[in-house]
Design an enzyme around this catalytic site. Structure first.
Site, PDB file in Angstrom:
ATOM      1  N   ARG A  27      -6.181  -1.900   1.895  1.00  0.00           N
ATOM      2  CA  ARG A  27      -5.619  -3.159   1.369  1.00  0.00           C
ATOM      3  C   ARG A  27      -6.417  -3.634   0.159  1.00  0.00           C
ATOM      4  O   ARG A  27      -5.862  -4.219  -0.769  1.00  0.00           O
ATOM      5  CB  ARG A  27      -5.610  -4.221   2.474  1.00  0.00           C
ATOM      6  CG  ARG A  27      -4.629  -3.899   3.608  1.00  0.00           C
ATOM      7  CD  ARG A  27      -4.590  -4.980   4.672  1.00  0.00           C
ATOM      8  NE  ARG A  27      -3.700  -4.650   5.769  1.00  0.00           N
ATOM      9  CZ  ARG A  27      -4.084  -4.002   6.876  1.00  0.00           C
ATOM     10  NH1 ARG A  27      -5.351  -3.632   7.024  1.00  0.00           N
ATOM     11  NH2 ARG A  27      -3.211  -3.736   7.833  1.00  0.00           N
TER      12      ARG A  27
ATOM     13  N   ASN B   7      -2.656  -7.247  -7.419  1.00  0.00           N
ATOM     14  CA  ASN B   7      -2.074  -8.404  -6.720  1.00  0.00           C
ATOM     15  C   ASN B   7      -2.702  -9.742  -7.108  1.00  0.00           C
ATOM     16  O   ASN B   7      -2.044 -10.786  -7.022  1.00  0.00           O
ATOM     17  CB  ASN B   7      -2.115  -8.185  -5.205  1.00  0.00           C
ATOM     18  CG  ASN B   7      -0.998  -7.247  -4.755  1.00  0.00           C
ATOM     19  OD1 ASN B   7      -0.093  -6.935  -5.532  1.00  0.00           O
ATOM     20  ND2 ASN B   7      -1.059  -6.794  -3.512  1.00  0.00           N
TER      21      ASN B   7
ATOM     22  N   ARG C  53       1.202  -6.876  17.308  1.00  0.00           N
ATOM     23  CA  ARG C  53       0.928  -5.444  17.510  1.00  0.00           C
ATOM     24  C   ARG C  53       0.077  -5.241  18.762  1.00  0.00           C
ATOM     25  O   ARG C  53       0.340  -4.358  19.581  1.00  0.00           O
ATOM     26  CB  ARG C  53       0.200  -4.883  16.275  1.00  0.00           C
ATOM     27  CG  ARG C  53       1.105  -4.742  15.074  1.00  0.00           C
ATOM     28  CD  ARG C  53       0.347  -4.403  13.809  1.00  0.00           C
ATOM     29  NE  ARG C  53       1.274  -4.046  12.739  1.00  0.00           N
ATOM     30  CZ  ARG C  53       0.981  -4.075  11.453  1.00  0.00           C
ATOM     31  NH1 ARG C  53      -0.228  -4.437  11.047  1.00  0.00           N
ATOM     32  NH2 ARG C  53       1.872  -3.724  10.551  1.00  0.00           N
TER      33      ARG C  53
ATOM     34  N   ASN D 282      -1.448  -8.768   0.145  1.00  0.00           N
ATOM     35  CA  ASN D 282      -2.748  -8.164   0.475  1.00  0.00           C
ATOM     36  C   ASN D 282      -3.588  -7.903  -0.775  1.00  0.00           C
ATOM     37  O   ASN D 282      -3.030  -7.738  -1.846  1.00  0.00           O
ATOM     38  CB  ASN D 282      -2.507  -6.835   1.203  1.00  0.00           C
ATOM     39  CG  ASN D 282      -2.276  -7.063   2.682  1.00  0.00           C
ATOM     40  OD1 ASN D 282      -3.049  -7.755   3.332  1.00  0.00           O
ATOM     41  ND2 ASN D 282      -1.209  -6.485   3.217  1.00  0.00           N
TER      42      ASN D 282
ATOM     43  N   HIS E 281      -7.782  -9.585   7.886  1.00  0.00           N
ATOM     44  CA  HIS E 281      -6.672  -8.640   8.059  1.00  0.00           C
ATOM     45  C   HIS E 281      -7.111  -7.295   7.481  1.00  0.00           C
ATOM     46  O   HIS E 281      -6.919  -7.014   6.313  1.00  0.00           O
ATOM     47  CB  HIS E 281      -5.450  -9.175   7.321  1.00  0.00           C
ATOM     48  CG  HIS E 281      -4.206  -8.381   7.569  1.00  0.00           C
ATOM     49  ND1 HIS E 281      -3.805  -7.993   8.830  1.00  0.00           N
ATOM     50  CD2 HIS E 281      -3.260  -7.911   6.719  1.00  0.00           C
ATOM     51  CE1 HIS E 281      -2.667  -7.318   8.730  1.00  0.00           C
ATOM     52  NE2 HIS E 281      -2.324  -7.249   7.468  1.00  0.00           N
TER      53      HIS E 281
ATOM     54  N   ARG F 223       0.828  -1.226   0.000  1.00  0.00           N
ATOM     55  CA  ARG F 223       0.000   0.000   0.000  1.00  0.00           C
ATOM     56  C   ARG F 223       0.847   1.254   0.000  1.00  0.00           C
ATOM     57  O   ARG F 223       1.971   1.256   0.489  1.00  0.00           O
ATOM     58  CB  ARG F 223      -0.846   0.044   1.283  1.00  0.00           C
ATOM     59  CG  ARG F 223      -1.998  -0.872   1.275  1.00  0.00           C
ATOM     60  CD  ARG F 223      -2.942  -0.517   2.393  1.00  0.00           C
ATOM     61  NE  ARG F 223      -2.514  -0.999   3.709  1.00  0.00           N
ATOM     62  CZ  ARG F 223      -3.054  -0.594   4.848  1.00  0.00           C
ATOM     63  NH1 ARG F 223      -4.017   0.329   4.834  1.00  0.00           N
ATOM     64  NH2 ARG F 223      -2.656  -1.087   5.994  1.00  0.00           N
TER      65      ARG F 223
END
Ligand code: APR
Length: 312
Positions: A92, A99, A155, A124, A179, A86
């Protein structure tokens, strides 16, 4: 003893290079960096550069770079980091069109050269790309997995530890779902040294941590300006690679094929799984609260939409 073989497709890129570096530092196996033919020199440069780190790391493995996918043959595990990252202002999902073409290409190569390998993807929009890869490559559901939950949970863990003033080593937590913005950080199950995090932090502070976790990837895209996270992404991939190669059977949230678990039918979605020598050996299921299931249903719908958009 014959060393394991780890291949990185997209090896000339940011995540690919760091995956190769950590795998070599930890002596997990020989590493082959593969990318499009135009990037052959870059794969060779990274392989050679990392090779020259190894004397100071006391590691004895071999690295090589190539623009020819036939080198994938014999790989035990393949990390697919091929794809465009990105840029600021993009979601995404904005990466879908570009992709999906890359994943079609990569799936064809892996199907042909290494159909028995265990494949971990980072491309992604993650959940839709893993679904597409599984369908196009024909690999079994146990041998295809997406890396997202390991990073989202790292995270969450990092923010919780900082907020609670405790070591990250002692925080255990789980982020499920897709995600993206609909991911489900499960605060109820988070603990610090076995103590429920809800006993240590107020509801408001936990809520702020959850928001930071959901936004972390986007925050990094804003800061990097030309791409997305790669150190933490690579480290999270390595957790999965290591658990597979050493048959550790670690429980790692990952985008795995669900066939009824958590009310998901025929989709890849972030759930806790056991990763061992068999690849994704099991999905671990436990009852969600009504509120959690509601959040999870939103993430299912978002992933369903992304998969439909991929056209696979
Ligand atoms: N086959 C092999 N490699 C490819 C192909 C292909 N068909 N198409 C592109 N690549 C390679 C690029 O040449 C590049 O070297 O993929 C690599 C991607 O590297 P970066 O652009 O540095 O991207 P990176 O930050 O590593 O992210 C890769 O992971 O987290 C996701 O959103 C991110 O989709 C992105 C992917």
């Amino acid at each position: 003893m014959k060393r394991k073989k780890i291949a990185v497709v997209g090896g000339a890129g940011q995540i690919g290079g760091i995956v190769a570096m950590i795998a070599a530092q930890r002596e997990l196996g020989d590493v082959v960096l593969v990318d499009i033919p135009q990037k052959t020199n870059l794969t060779k440069a990274k392989a050679l550069d990392i090779t020259h780190m190894l004397p100071t790391e006391n590691s004895d493995v071999e690295l090589s770079g190539s623009g020819d996918f036939s080198v994938l043959a014999g790989s035990d595990v393949i990390v697919v980091t091929a794809g465009v990252p990105r840029k600021p202002g993009m979601s995404r999902l904005d990466l879908m069109d570009i992709n999906i073409k890359i994943i079609r290409d990569v799936a064809a190569h892996i199907k042909e050269c290494a159909p028995n390998s265990f494949v971990i993807l980072t491309t992604n929009p993650l959940d839709a790309m893993v679904y597409a890869f599984h369908k196009l490559s024909g690999l079994t559901k146990h041998k295809v997995v997406g890396m997202a939950g390991a990073l989202d949970s790292a995270r969450f863990k990092s923010f919780l530890a900082a907020e609670a003033g405790v070591s990250t080593e002692d925080v255990a937590c789980l982020v499920m779902g897709g995600h993206g913005p609909t991911m489900v950080p499960l605060t109820r199950t988070a603990t610090a040294g076995g103590v429920p995090i809800e006993a240590i932090l107020s509801k408001d502070r936990i809520k702020a941590v959850v928001e930071k976790t959901r936004d972390a990837g986007t925050e990094l895209v804003r800061l990097y300006e030309t791409g997305s996270a790669y150190f933490s992404t690579a480290a999270a991939c390595i957790e999965m690679v290591e658990s597979f190669l050493k048959d550790k059977k670690r429980v790692i949230p990952s985008a795995a094929m669900c066939e009824g678990e958590y009310g998901v039918h025929g989709l890849f979605l972030g759930v806790p799984v056991v990763i061992g020598a068999g690849g994704v050996e099991r999905v671990l299921e436990f009852p969600l609260t009504a509120e959690e299931q509601l959040m999870f249903n939103k993430t299912i719908a978002a992933v369903q939409e992304a998969v439909a958009e991929s056209g696979v």
